[in-house]
Design a protein around this motif. Structure first.
Motif, PDB file in Angstrom:
ATOM      1  N   ALA A 196       0.831  -1.205   0.000  1.00  0.00           N
ATOM      2  CA  ALA A 196       0.000   0.000   0.000  1.00  0.00           C
ATOM      3  C   ALA A 196       0.868   1.259   0.000  1.00  0.00           C
ATOM      4  N   LEU A 197       1.988   1.218   0.725  1.00  0.00           N
ATOM      5  CA  LEU A 197       2.911   2.345   0.762  1.00  0.00           C
ATOM      6  C   LEU A 197       3.549   2.576  -0.601  1.00  0.00           C
ATOM      7  N   GLN A 198       4.037   1.507  -1.214  1.00  0.00           N
ATOM      8  CA  GLN A 198       4.717   1.627  -2.497  1.00  0.00           C
ATOM      9  C   GLN A 198       3.775   2.043  -3.626  1.00  0.00           C
ATOM     10  N   SER A 199       2.501   1.679  -3.491  1.00  0.00           N
ATOM     11  CA  SER A 199       1.533   2.030  -4.534  1.00  0.00           C
ATOM     12  C   SER A 199       0.841   3.367  -4.268  1.00  0.00           C
ATOM     13  N   GLY A 200       1.225   4.050  -3.178  1.00  0.00           N
ATOM     14  CA  GLY A 200       0.698   5.366  -2.888  1.00  0.00           C
ATOM     15  C   GLY A 200      -0.643   5.381  -2.180  1.00  0.00           C
ATOM     16  N   LYS A 201      -1.087   4.215  -1.694  1.00  0.00           N
ATOM     17  CA  LYS A 201      -2.367   4.158  -0.983  1.00  0.00           C
ATOM     18  C   LYS A 201      -2.255   4.782   0.410  1.00  0.00           C
ATOM     19  N   VAL A 202      -1.058   4.724   0.990  1.00  0.00           N
ATOM     20  CA  VAL A 202      -0.779   5.391   2.266  1.00  0.00           C
ATOM     21  C   VAL A 202       0.500   6.204   2.109  1.00  0.00           C
ATOM     22  N   SER A 203       0.629   7.254   2.912  1.00  0.00           N
ATOM     23  CA  SER A 203       1.810   8.122   2.817  1.00  0.00           C
ATOM     24  C   SER A 203       2.970   7.611   3.657  1.00  0.00           C
ATOM     25  N   GLY A 204       2.653   6.829   4.677  1.00  0.00           N
ATOM     26  CA  GLY A 204       3.690   6.276   5.533  1.00  0.00           C
ATOM     27  C   GLY A 204       3.149   5.185   6.422  1.00  0.00           C
ATOM     28  N   LEU A 205       4.055   4.442   7.036  1.00  0.00           N
ATOM     29  CA  LEU A 205       3.680   3.364   7.952  1.00  0.00           C
ATOM     30  C   LEU A 205       4.349   3.617   9.298  1.00  0.00           C
ATOM     31  N   VAL A 206       3.700   3.184  10.363  1.00  0.00           N
ATOM     32  CA  VAL A 206       4.305   3.258  11.693  1.00  0.00           C
ATOM     33  C   VAL A 206       4.682   1.837  12.100  1.00  0.00           C
ATOM     34  N   MET A 207       5.972   1.642  12.421  1.00  0.00           N
ATOM     35  CA  MET A 207       6.488   0.315  12.774  1.00  0.00           C
ATOM     36  C   MET A 207       7.480   0.425  13.915  1.00  0.00           C
ATOM     37  N   GLU A 208       7.779  -0.743  14.487  1.00  0.00           N
ATOM     38  CA  GLU A 208       8.876  -0.801  15.450  1.00  0.00           C
ATOM     39  C   GLU A 208      10.195  -0.539  14.723  1.00  0.00           C
ATOM     40  N   GLU A 209      11.165  -0.095  15.479  1.00  0.00           N
ATOM     41  CA  GLU A 209      12.466   0.281  14.916  1.00  0.00           C
ATOM     42  C   GLU A 209      13.079  -0.815  14.033  1.00  0.00           C
ATOM     43  N   LEU A 210      13.220  -2.006  14.579  1.00  0.00           N
ATOM     44  CA  LEU A 210      13.913  -3.075  13.858  1.00  0.00           C
ATOM     45  C   LEU A 210      13.206  -3.446  12.560  1.00  0.00           C
ATOM     46  N   THR A 211      11.874  -3.512  12.603  1.00  0.00           N
ATOM     47  CA  THR A 211      11.109  -3.910  11.424  1.00  0.00           C
ATOM     48  C   THR A 211      11.189  -2.854  10.336  1.00  0.00           C
ATOM     49  N   ALA A 212      11.050  -1.590  10.725  1.00  0.00           N
ATOM     50  CA  ALA A 212      11.146  -0.498   9.751  1.00  0.00           C
ATOM     51  C   ALA A 212      12.519  -0.494   9.080  1.00  0.00           C
ATOM     52  N   LYS A 213      13.576  -0.664   9.881  1.00  0.00           N
ATOM     53  CA  LYS A 213      14.940  -0.690   9.331  1.00  0.00           C
ATOM     54  C   LYS A 213      15.160  -1.910   8.444  1.00  0.00           C
ATOM     55  N   ALA A 214      14.547  -3.044   8.819  1.00  0.00           N
ATOM     56  CA  ALA A 214      14.697  -4.262   8.022  1.00  0.00           C
ATOM     57  C   ALA A 214      14.126  -4.071   6.625  1.00  0.00           C
ATOM     58  N   TYR A 215      12.937  -3.491   6.537  1.00  0.00           N
ATOM     59  CA  TYR A 215      12.329  -3.260   5.226  1.00  0.00           C
ATOM     60  C   TYR A 215      13.107  -2.218   4.431  1.00  0.00           C
ATOM     61  N   ALA A 216      13.602  -1.195   5.101  1.00  0.00           N
ATOM     62  CA  ALA A 216      14.364  -0.150   4.415  1.00  0.00           C
ATOM     63  C   ALA A 216      15.688  -0.699   3.872  1.00  0.00           C
ATOM     64  N   GLN A 217      16.343  -1.560   4.646  1.00  0.00           N
ATOM     65  CA  GLN A 217      17.624  -2.126   4.217  1.00  0.00           C
ATOM     66  C   GLN A 217      17.471  -3.105   3.059  1.00  0.00           C
ATOM     67  N   ASN A 218      16.310  -3.744   2.984  1.00  0.00           N
ATOM     68  CA  ASN A 218      16.103  -4.754   1.943  1.00  0.00           C
ATOM     69  C   ASN A 218      15.283  -4.244   0.760  1.00  0.00           C
ATOM     70  N   ASN A 219      14.896  -2.977   0.799  1.00  0.00           N
ATOM     71  CA  ASN A 219      14.152  -2.386  -0.306  1.00  0.00           C
ATOM     72  C   ASN A 219      14.667  -0.959  -0.509  1.00  0.00           C
ATOM     73  N   LYS A 220      15.394  -0.734  -1.592  1.00  0.00           N
ATOM     74  CA  LYS A 220      16.070   0.543  -1.818  1.00  0.00           C
ATOM     75  C   LYS A 220      15.117   1.716  -2.018  1.00  0.00           C
ATOM     76  N   SER A 221      13.845   1.441  -2.294  1.00  0.00           N
ATOM     77  CA  SER A 221      12.884   2.525  -2.536  1.00  0.00           C
ATOM     78  C   SER A 221      12.241   3.033  -1.237  1.00  0.00           C
ATOM     79  N   LEU A 222      12.585   2.389  -0.085  1.00  0.00           N
ATOM     80  CA  LEU A 222      11.976   2.754   1.195  1.00  0.00           C
ATOM     81  C   LEU A 222      12.995   3.381   2.140  1.00  0.00           C
ATOM     82  N   LEU A 223      12.483   4.141   3.101  1.00  0.00           N
ATOM     83  CA  LEU A 223      13.346   4.829   4.064  1.00  0.00           C
ATOM     84  C   LEU A 223      12.715   4.767   5.450  1.00  0.00           C
ATOM     85  N   ALA A 224      13.518   4.455   6.460  1.00  0.00           N
ATOM     86  CA  ALA A 224      13.052   4.399   7.855  1.00  0.00           C
ATOM     87  C   ALA A 224      13.498   5.654   8.591  1.00  0.00           C
ATOM     88  N   ILE A 225      12.549   6.338   9.229  1.00  0.00           N
ATOM     89  CA  ILE A 225      12.845   7.576   9.966  1.00  0.00           C
ATOM     90  C   ILE A 225      12.276   7.476  11.381  1.00  0.00           C
TER      91      ILE A 225
END
Length: 495
Positions: A196-225
């Motif tokens: 949903a994030l990648q397709s623009g259905k949502v502007s952002g996701l709220v996640m725990e630190e480790l999970t957000a960083k895991a997705y960001a590290q394994n997907n170059k189009s995403l960023l964890a803040i």
């Protein structure tokens, strides 16, 4: 007259539901009583198995990887589960299901404990008991598209935007309470939220630190803040049923050892990172082909047995509805109207978690087959009834005048003709059943959709596994439709 008929249906429905709850309630209460008196820990020791519930779509805390074609549950939480099972000297059994179903599974005795990055919030503490905190993240993170790097940095930036979080999670509640200017979008699977994030259905996701960083590290189009959300109670704990003081003591003992040796940072996280890298480098078509094959097998089995239940039950219900016996007639009407008037997913969950209280050893596969079969029976009943009504009355009268009994008239004259008339409608029902089997993934049945979600989590690819699943479903439904068309042509040829 119509008002009287409708009132009778409602009255019978209310009576049936009341009887069902009357039967279920004492057993459920007894089940809770047994949990307190007999002790879940004793049950674990007796069976030599520790059943842990999790939602394995939350890397690096809990996710899956493929080892020699077999699914392996890995991550920080799964390593902790292994250590708890090791200290109890029992075998670990993992039940993977939707996050928002985990506490229901725990309360109904389907799992012995829940280890799934769960925060011990005040609301959850009302229904279950929590262990000591075994891991404390540094805070909640926003996962956004990298192209929006300068656009979203804090809560205020998401005003008027849609923000996603896992249904039933602490993050979902944080969005509701602290991001009032934003719309919340809840989905049960993290994979679907990322899509949903990648397709623009949502502007952002709220996640725990480790999970957000895991997705960001394994997907170059995403960023964890790191977000500026304020969390009163941070940390993850093991959820247990109420009144299990002996099991709680054993779990806390393991957690104390894990914290003393700092195993989360020294062992669990490095192992999780290694599994994530292995999964990322894997070729989906070679390493994860067994996942899809296993899913196809379960989907076919569920469909076949559900069809059998649906046809037998549908035939019985249609004859009951056409019966001159008023009791049988009204029971059939009430059943058909009730089943057709409630969502199938709710029925599946009710059979597994509700009826499962009466039948403690009811497996998820069996519950799924029963629920889909019972649902199909209501629709098949109406198809068969319409087919019987379409047979000319003269056929019945001619058969009876030749000395055939009513049962033989239906068996040899009416039903064969009705079957030919309704075959296309029955074919559509069978095809629908095959596709509806995907709904049982919500209770952890390893059918095709369940396996697809595992591949999504393991490979960090959302669209490709879904496309493969679509192609597989199309091949199965197309093959089934050709098979049904063959029999339809045979019937016409026999005419």
């Amino acid at each position: 007259m119509k008002k009287i008929k409708f009132a009778k249906i409602i009255m019978v429905l209310v009576m049936m539901i009341s009887i069902l709850f009357t039967l279920s309630a004492p057993t459920y209460a007894a089940s809770n009583k047994n949990i307190g008196n007999n002790s879940v820990l004793r049950k674990i020791k007796r069976s030599k198995k520790l059943v842990v519930g999790t939602s394995a779509d939350y890397p690096p805390l809990e996710f899956t990887t493929s080892v020699n074609g077999n699914t392996k549950y890995v991550g920080v939480d799964m390593e902790l589960a292994k250590d708890i099972a090791k200290d109890l000297h029992v075998k670990l059994v993992v039940k993977n299901m939707s996050f928002d179903s985990l506490l229901v599974a725990l309360e109904t005795g389907k799992v012995d404990m829940v280890i799934s990055a769960m925060t011990p919030s005040p609301d959850r503490k009302k229904s279950v008991t929590f262990s000591k905190i075994y891991y404390k993240p540094s805070g909640e993170f926003f996962l956004i598209n990298k192209k929006d790097k300068g656009k979203y940095r804090k809560v205020q930036d998401f005003k008027g935007k849609t923000v996603g979080a896992q249904t039933g999670s602490m993050q979902y509640q944080l969005i509701q309470s602290q991001m009032k200017g934003s719309k919340v979008k809840g989905l049960s699977k993290i994979n679907n939220l990322v899509l949903a994030l990648q397709s623009g259905k949502v502007s952002g996701l709220v996640m725990e630190e480790l999970t957000a960083k895991a997705y960001a590290q394994n997907n170059k189009s995403l960023l964890a803040i790191k977000s500026n959300l304020k969390v009163a109670q941070e940390g993850n704990a093991v959820a247990l049923a109420k009144g299990q003081s002996d099991l709680l003591k054993a779990v806390n003992k393991t957690i104390k050892r894990v914290q003393k040796k700092d195993l989360v940072h020294k062992k669990y996280l490095p192992q999780a990172a290694k599994n994530m890298q292995t999964s990322k480098k894997s070729n989906m078509f070679t390493k994860y082909a067994p996942y899809f094959v296993k899913g196809i097998g379960y989907t076919i089995v569920i469909t076949i047995f559900s069809v059998l239940i649906g046809v037998i039950l549908g035939m019985l219900l249609s004859l009951m509805r056409l019966s001159q016996n008023k009791l049988l007639h009204w029971i059939a009407i009430c059943y058909i109207e009730f089943v057709r008037g409630t969502p199938q997913m709710v029925q599946i969950m009710f059979v597994y978690f509700g009826v499962g209280v009466l039948i403690s050893n009811l497996s998820a596969v069996m519950a799924g087959i029963i629920a889909i079969g019972l649902n199909s029976g209501a629709y098949v009943a109406e198809d068969i009834r319409s087919g019987i009504d379409s047979v000319a009355k003269g056929q019945t009268e001619a058969a009876r005048s030749l000395g055939l009994s009513q049962s033989k008239t239906y068996r040899y004259v009416v039903i064969p003709q009705a079957l030919k008339n309704i075959w296309p409608a029955l074919g559509n029902e069978f095809i629908t059943l095959l596709k509806d089997s995907s709904l049982v993934s919500v209770i952890g049945v390893t059918e095709l959709m369940y396996q697809t979600e595992l591949v999504q989590t393991s490979t960090y690819q959302g669209v490709l596994p879904l496309f493969i699943a679509m192609v597989i479903y199309f091949i199965m439904t197309f093959t089934l439709s050709r098979f049904l068309n063959y029999f339809e042509r045979r019937m016409k040829h026999n005419d």
